[in-house]
Enzyme design. Structure first.
Site, mmCIF file in Angstrom:
data_model
loop_
_atom_site.group_PDB
_atom_site.id
_atom_site.type_symbol
_atom_site.label_atom_id
_atom_site.label_comp_id
_atom_site.label_asym_id
_atom_site.label_seq_id
_atom_site.Cartn_x
_atom_site.Cartn_y
_atom_site.Cartn_z
ATOM 1 N N SER A 6 0.821 -1.205 0.000
ATOM 2 C CA SER A 6 0.000 0.000 0.000
ATOM 3 C C SER A 6 0.860 1.263 0.000
ATOM 4 O O SER A 6 1.612 1.489 -0.938
ATOM 5 C CB SER A 6 -0.960 -0.050 1.188
ATOM 6 O OG SER A 6 -1.940 0.946 1.102
ATOM 7 N N HIS A 48 -7.677 -5.357 -0.169
ATOM 8 C CA HIS A 48 -6.462 -4.608 0.145
ATOM 9 C C HIS A 48 -5.706 -5.204 1.337
ATOM 10 O O HIS A 48 -4.475 -5.236 1.338
ATOM 11 C CB HIS A 48 -6.827 -3.153 0.442
ATOM 12 C CG HIS A 48 -5.671 -2.211 0.387
ATOM 13 N ND1 HIS A 48 -5.094 -1.815 -0.797
ATOM 14 C CD2 HIS A 48 -4.979 -1.577 1.372
ATOM 15 C CE1 HIS A 48 -4.104 -0.977 -0.548
ATOM 16 N NE2 HIS A 48 -4.013 -0.816 0.762
ATOM 17 N N ASP A 98 -10.019 -4.904 -4.307
ATOM 18 C CA ASP A 98 -9.304 -3.820 -3.638
ATOM 19 C C ASP A 98 -9.942 -2.479 -4.010
ATOM 20 O O ASP A 98 -9.957 -2.095 -5.180
ATOM 21 C CB ASP A 98 -7.835 -3.849 -4.057
ATOM 22 C CG ASP A 98 -6.946 -3.019 -3.146
ATOM 23 O OD1 ASP A 98 -7.432 -2.008 -2.612
ATOM 24 O OD2 ASP A 98 -5.766 -3.380 -2.986
#
Length: 413
Positions: A184, A382, A353
């Site tokens: 991320s 995610h 996601d």
């Protein structure tokens, strides 16, 4: 005629009034914020090694690195697994966490499910990064966490200062190029850092979980509501520089965003990240002992700029601020095509996601000179890439194959 300066000067005052009325509206606690109130975070004084790794029988040492702008960052070193031999440690792998997370994120599932443990047990020399502002990295050579200037940074600074300092330290200690693994925000930092020759020369390969450089297709309901409300500008106008969702103000903000009329946050994680197929929700209270970590309001604002503008660029200070800092009216973009074609890249991303959207990931891939190795999992969200109870089989086997291939290691997994 009102000039740009007059309009901007009036906007913060209006935003403060709107936000104060918003908070005064009597928001009801949601189940998610009830958990935040109920579970106390663990104290960081003992250090990550002592809290998580040493009790599990893993070797672990704490290190401190100072950035060029004075921040004191905590790194952890796990030279081998539980039953490994130090002299046989494999090539260095550096793990960089995401937003509102810290180095603990790689270890808070079981030994058999957490990437940090799995890498150490499979012959890798593991190094853990913790960016400024997290509970493990709250030091500075001159500033206190109570100072406004301590929080005057965004992910751009994490890429330009924190990544440089941490990788330089690991490179000096190991005398080896490093495999970079990010999740991320750790991938935003990585991709920006890889455009800088002094950083990319220390990297042998990069594995990016939920890679982010563009954010204009974000579909997370919580994030879109916060962007539409200009939450970032409200916080700046109110003089809130540290964004800490464990604080009373942070929890109140969450409650105010999570009203039944506009946004149902009974499943707060899904509203922020999208659905996650394989996240063990029964461990949430344990996860909340470590996360979320603080970040800066400026960092949130930078991310919201990316969502609004569809750019992968440096922080936008406005026309005059940009002219002073960059010499241009608009902030310079990070040029993904400047990342050397010779750098091997692996990407893992999921169809559910809501932050690293498939469309944005594909745009990133197209702008790279190299052709990354890709692992797409349609039902992964995610958080699944670091918290899924099945990530070992679904993701980490292929990730380690990639890392071994770049380092010339023989696969034994």
């Amino acid at each position: 005629m009102v000039g740009p300066g007059g309009a901007l000067a009036a906007a913060p005052r209006l935003l403060v009034l709107v936000f104060l009325c918003f908070l005064a509206g009597g928001a009801r606690p949601s189940p998610a914020t009830d958990a935040l109130r109920r579970v106390s975070p663990r104290a960081a004084a003992a250090g990550l090694c002592q809290q998580l790794l040493l009790p599990q029988g893993y070797p672990c040492t704490e290190h401190t690195v100072q950035t060029d702008d004075g921040f004191l960052l905590s790194l952890q070193h796990i030279p081998h697994g539980k039953n490994g031999i130090a002299d046989n440690a494999g090539p260095p792998v550096f793990l960089q966490h995401g937003l509102f997370q810290g180095g603990d994120t790689w270890f808070i599932n079981s030994n058999e499910q957490s990437l940090g443990y799995i890498l150490a047990d499979n012959g890798f020399d593991v190094w853990i990064g913790n960016v400024r502002g997290t509970r493990w990295s709250k030091g500075h050579s001159t500033l206190s966490v109570h100072d406004k200037l301590f929080w005057e940074w965004s992910w751009q600074d994490l890429a330009e200062y924190d990544v440089l300092a941490m990788l330089s330290y690991v490179h000096t200690i190991t005398q080896s190029k490093i495999s970079y693994v990010g999740h991320s925000q750790g991938t935003i930092m990585g991709l920006a850092a890889f455009t800088m020759p002094e950083i990319v020369k220390m990297i042998s390969s990069a594995a990016l979980l939920c890679p982010i450089s563009y954010l204009d297709h974000v579909s997370a309901s919580f994030v879109l509501r916060a962007v539409a409300m200009h939450l970032d500008q409200m916080l700046v106008a109110m003089g809130i520089h540290q964004l800490n969702f464990r604080s009373d103000m942070g929890v109140q903000i969450l409650d105010s965003l999570c009203d039944d009329e506009h946004l149902d946050c009974n499943d707060l994680l899904s509203s922020i990240t999208g659905q996650n197929c394989c996240f063990n929700s029964s461990r949430i209270d344990y996860y909340l002992e470590y996360e979320p970590h603080p970040s800066s309001t400026k960092n949130l604002r930078h991310l919201f700029q990316m969502i609004r503008k569809g750019t992968f660029a440096k922080y936008d200070y406005g026309w005059w601020g940009n002219l002073r800092r960059y010499g241009h009216l608009h902030p310079p973009s990070f040029d993904l095509s400047s990342i050397p074609e010779s750098l091997p890249i692996w990407m893992g991303y999921g169809g559910l996601d809501a932050l690293a959207d498939v469309t944005d990931v594909e745009r990133t891939i197209k702008e790279l000179k190299s052709t990354p190795e890709l692992l797409y999992i349609g039902d992964y969200g995610h958080i699944d890439f670091i918290m899924s109870v099945k990530a070992k089989e679904d993701v980490y086997v292929d990730l380690m194959r990639f890392l071994r291939a770049q380092q010339g290691m023989h696969s034994s997994y």
